[in-house]
Write a protein that holds these residues in place. Structure first.
Motif, PDB file in Angstrom:
ATOM      1  N   UNK A 183       7.347   4.979 -10.421  1.00 37.47           N
ATOM      2  CA  UNK A 183       7.356   6.199 -11.240  1.00 37.47           C
ATOM      3  C   UNK A 183       8.232   6.062 -12.482  1.00 37.47           C
ATOM      4  N   UNK A 184       8.929   4.925 -12.621  1.00 33.21           N
ATOM      5  CA  UNK A 184       9.657   4.669 -13.863  1.00 33.21           C
ATOM      6  C   UNK A 184       8.719   4.624 -15.053  1.00 33.21           C
ATOM      7  N   UNK A 185       7.441   4.271 -14.806  1.00 30.30           N
ATOM      8  CA  UNK A 185       6.437   4.264 -15.873  1.00 30.30           C
ATOM      9  C   UNK A 185       6.325   5.658 -16.505  1.00 30.30           C
ATOM     10  N   UNK A 186       6.526   6.695 -15.672  1.00 29.02           N
ATOM     11  CA  UNK A 186       6.462   8.065 -16.181  1.00 29.02           C
ATOM     12  C   UNK A 186       7.553   8.325 -17.220  1.00 29.02           C
ATOM     13  N   UNK A 195      -0.313   4.291 -13.895  1.00 25.82           N
ATOM     14  CA  UNK A 195       0.841   4.004 -13.037  1.00 25.82           C
ATOM     15  C   UNK A 195       0.426   3.107 -11.874  1.00 25.82           C
ATOM     16  N   UNK A 196      -0.731   3.372 -11.271  1.00 22.49           N
ATOM     17  CA  UNK A 196      -1.191   2.548 -10.147  1.00 22.49           C
ATOM     18  C   UNK A 196      -1.492   1.114 -10.601  1.00 22.49           C
ATOM     19  N   UNK A 206       1.568  14.965 -11.492  1.00 25.45           N
ATOM     20  CA  UNK A 206       1.265  13.533 -11.472  1.00 25.45           C
ATOM     21  C   UNK A 206       2.436  12.744 -10.907  1.00 25.45           C
ATOM     22  N   UNK A 207       3.646  13.134 -11.286  1.00 23.27           N
ATOM     23  CA  UNK A 207       4.845  12.492 -10.750  1.00 23.27           C
ATOM     24  C   UNK A 207       4.896  12.634  -9.234  1.00 23.27           C
ATOM     25  N   UNK A 208       4.531  13.807  -8.743  1.00 25.50           N
ATOM     26  CA  UNK A 208       4.496  14.062  -7.291  1.00 25.50           C
ATOM     27  C   UNK A 208       3.510  13.128  -6.597  1.00 25.50           C
ATOM     28  N   UNK A 209       2.306  13.057  -7.165  1.00 26.80           N
ATOM     29  CA  UNK A 209       1.248  12.232  -6.576  1.00 26.80           C
ATOM     30  C   UNK A 209       1.656  10.766  -6.525  1.00 26.80           C
ATOM     31  N   UNK A 210       2.248  10.271  -7.616  1.00 24.79           N
ATOM     32  CA  UNK A 210       2.631   8.853  -7.690  1.00 24.79           C
ATOM     33  C   UNK A 210       3.827   8.540  -6.797  1.00 24.79           C
ATOM     34  N   UNK A 211       4.776   9.482  -6.735  1.00 26.27           N
ATOM     35  CA  UNK A 211       5.936   9.275  -5.857  1.00 26.27           C
ATOM     36  C   UNK A 211       5.481   9.222  -4.403  1.00 26.27           C
ATOM     37  N   UNK A 218       0.202  -2.510  -9.253  1.00 20.06           N
ATOM     38  CA  UNK A 218      -0.578  -3.581  -8.643  1.00 20.06           C
ATOM     39  C   UNK A 218      -1.750  -3.123  -7.798  1.00 20.06           C
ATOM     40  N   UNK A 219      -2.164  -1.854  -7.918  1.00 17.08           N
ATOM     41  CA  UNK A 219      -3.292  -1.338  -7.145  1.00 17.08           C
ATOM     42  C   UNK A 219      -4.606  -1.829  -7.750  1.00 17.08           C
ATOM     43  N   UNK A 220      -5.534  -2.248  -6.897  1.00 15.27           N
ATOM     44  CA  UNK A 220      -6.861  -2.681  -7.344  1.00 15.27           C
ATOM     45  C   UNK A 220      -7.696  -1.443  -7.674  1.00 15.27           C
ATOM     46  N   UNK A 221      -8.005  -1.264  -8.948  1.00 13.48           N
ATOM     47  CA  UNK A 221      -8.743  -0.072  -9.376  1.00 13.48           C
ATOM     48  C   UNK A 221     -10.251  -0.324  -9.283  1.00 13.48           C
ATOM     49  N   UNK A 222     -10.756  -0.360  -8.048  1.00 14.58           N
ATOM     50  CA  UNK A 222     -12.191  -0.546  -7.856  1.00 14.58           C
ATOM     51  C   UNK A 222     -12.914   0.791  -7.999  1.00 14.58           C
ATOM     52  N   UNK A 223     -14.223   0.760  -7.930  1.00  8.32           N
ATOM     53  CA  UNK A 223     -15.032   1.950  -8.185  1.00  8.32           C
ATOM     54  C   UNK A 223     -14.737   3.070  -7.190  1.00  8.32           C
ATOM     55  N   UNK A 224     -14.526   2.716  -5.923  1.00  7.47           N
ATOM     56  CA  UNK A 224     -14.222   3.728  -4.894  1.00  7.47           C
ATOM     57  C   UNK A 224     -12.898   4.422  -5.197  1.00  7.47           C
ATOM     58  N   UNK A 225     -11.892   3.617  -5.575  1.00  2.00           N
ATOM     59  CA  UNK A 225     -10.577   4.178  -5.915  1.00  2.00           C
ATOM     60  C   UNK A 225     -10.675   5.121  -7.090  1.00  2.00           C
ATOM     61  N   UNK A 226     -11.418   4.716  -8.118  1.00  2.00           N
ATOM     62  CA  UNK A 226     -11.546   5.535  -9.329  1.00  2.00           C
ATOM     63  C   UNK A 226     -12.267   6.845  -9.025  1.00  2.00           C
ATOM     64  N   UNK A 227     -13.374   6.777  -8.276  1.00  2.00           N
ATOM     65  CA  UNK A 227     -14.120   7.989  -7.923  1.00  2.00           C
ATOM     66  C   UNK A 227     -13.231   8.932  -7.100  1.00  2.00           C
TER      67      UNK A 227
END
Length: 415
Positions: A368-371, A319-320, A357-362, A324-333
């Motif tokens: 959250x339409x991806x959900x 979803x991130x 997961x819906x809560x976290x993304x909202x 458009x979120x940059x999924x760098x190593x810090x974000x993933x960890x």
């Protein structure tokens, strides 16, 4: 020994036969047959839920009432938490690695703008958060009437610990006798349900085959599904096997002993509902001592969620990525840690992982339409997740039993 082997072979034949018969019935697509199978599956699901609530309560209550806050309880609890965190962290890490190997593609906005929009709109974050508020009971009957697993655990821990701290007296003995007597009664009923379970498996399998034929092929979104399912399967067959081998436990034998519980978890999609079968397998097939199984398994039903951790991690990254979120190593960890903590605290309710997961993304303002695109295939994902969860529960129990078996007295072994 030969009699025991012959009995296990007969049980295996019954289970395989039930799966084959169920698959044939489900593929016929006869309306009357489908209705009968749905009816039988519903009956068994209700029976599992009916026995799961008292099984959780009396198991934790009796264990704490007899062990209390002594060193043995602390050792069992700490070992359970350790294995829970290790296995859950492994599940989330494997899922993260697979996400970057398989690389699910970004969806076009049009693909998810209207997908399941009506259902997603009704799933507010409060649906998940309210679970924790409702877990605090305001009357003694609420946990058992509502079937809230976390609430039942809270009450059972409180009363069990309180009984252990009572002074030795006729009153304490009477209370313990009632608890232990009721526990024996509950597990006698569970034994009857286990004996006729192949009938339920026929109905569950027929129901599954019917649903697969109708929905799954069109609903799949490819690489995302591949990441979630392959992550769970690697956790199930490889990661947990390594954990067992490291503790000197034969993973093939353990898997064979847990087949009834695994199949039940697939069909019920509920760790709590599967608990009676899980306990039966762990105690009578794996041969874990009841001192461990009846304390560890009810607790793991709520906190040991390997499959859920993988789903939360992969779905959040997916979803991130679409947001458009940059999924760098810090974000993933960071999200690996979030998924582990969230899975441990996940609500033991239908679609609990999805709600969380819906809560976290909202909360992060993600699309959250991806959900909504994920929603149609969640039923299949939920099946695999639940099987992984209860198998991991059994592994945690078996490893703890192996590590701490010296705590079981000769008198307890003979019971």
């Amino acid at each position: 020994m030969n009699l025991k082997i012959n009995k296990q072979i007969k049980q295996l034949i019954f289970w395989i036969g039930a799966l084959i018969i169920g698959a044939i019935l489900g593929s016929l697509h006869v309306d009357t047959v489908d209705k009968v199978c749905d009816f039988v599956a519903t009956v068994f699901t209700r029976l599992f839920k009916f026995t799961a609530v008292p099984a959780i309560a009396v198991s934790v209550l009796s264990t704490l009432a007899t062990l209390g806050g002594n060193k043995e309880t602390g050792k069992i609890f700490r070992r359970t938490i350790m294995y829970t965190l290790l296995t859950t962290l492994a599940a989330s890490t494997i899922a993260a690695i697979l996400f970057f190997i398989i690389k699910p593609e970004v969806l076009s906005a049009a693909a998810y703008e209207n997908a399941g929009a009506d259902k997603i709109a009704s799933m507010s974050s409060s649906s998940f958060l309210s679970y924790f508020i409702n877990a605090i009971p305001d009357n003694i009957l609420y946990p058992f009437v509502s079937g809230n697993v976390l609430s039942i655990l809270i009450v059972s821990f409180a009363f069990g610990f309180a009984i252990s701290k009572m002074k030795e007296s006729d009153q304490k003995t009477a209370i313990l006798n009632v608890v232990l007597g009721f526990q024996e009664l509950v597990f006698k009923v569970i034994g009857w349900i286990i004996a006729i379970l192949p009938i339920g498996i026929i109905a569950f399998t027929a129901q599954l085959i019917k649903d697969l034929g109708a929905d799954f092929g069109a609903a799949s979104i490819g690489r995302y599904t591949a990441v979630v399912l392959s992550g769970n399967l690697i956790q199930f067959f490889i990661v947990l096997s390594i954990f067992l081998l490291c503790r000197g436990i034969n993973p093939f034998k353990h898997f064979k002993n847990m087949i009834p519980a695994i199949l039940t978890a697939l069909f019920t999609k509920s760790s709590a509902a599967t608990l009676p079968v899980t306990m039966d397998c762990v105690e009578n097939r794996v041969k874990c001592d009841k001192k461990f199984s009846r304390f560890i398994l009810p607790m793991c039903t709520t906190i040991n969620m390997n499959g859920c951790a993988a789903f939360i991690l992969v779905t959040s990254l997916f979803v991130m990525k679409n947001g458009g979120v940059d999924l760098n190593i810090i974000t993933v960890i960071t999200w690996i840690l979030i998924s582990v903590i969230s899975a441990v605290g996940n609500a033991g309710v239908p679609m609990g992982c999805f709600f969380l997961t819906l809560s976290l993304m909202a909360g992060k303002g993600m699309p959250i339409g991806v959900m909504g695109v994920i929603l149609p295939i969640y039923a299949i994902i939920d099946m695999i997740e639940t099987a992984v969860n209860i198998y991991s529960d059994s592994c945690v129990c078996a490893m703890t039993n192996k590590d701490l078996k010296h705590l079981v007295t000769e008198e307890e072994k003979s019971e």
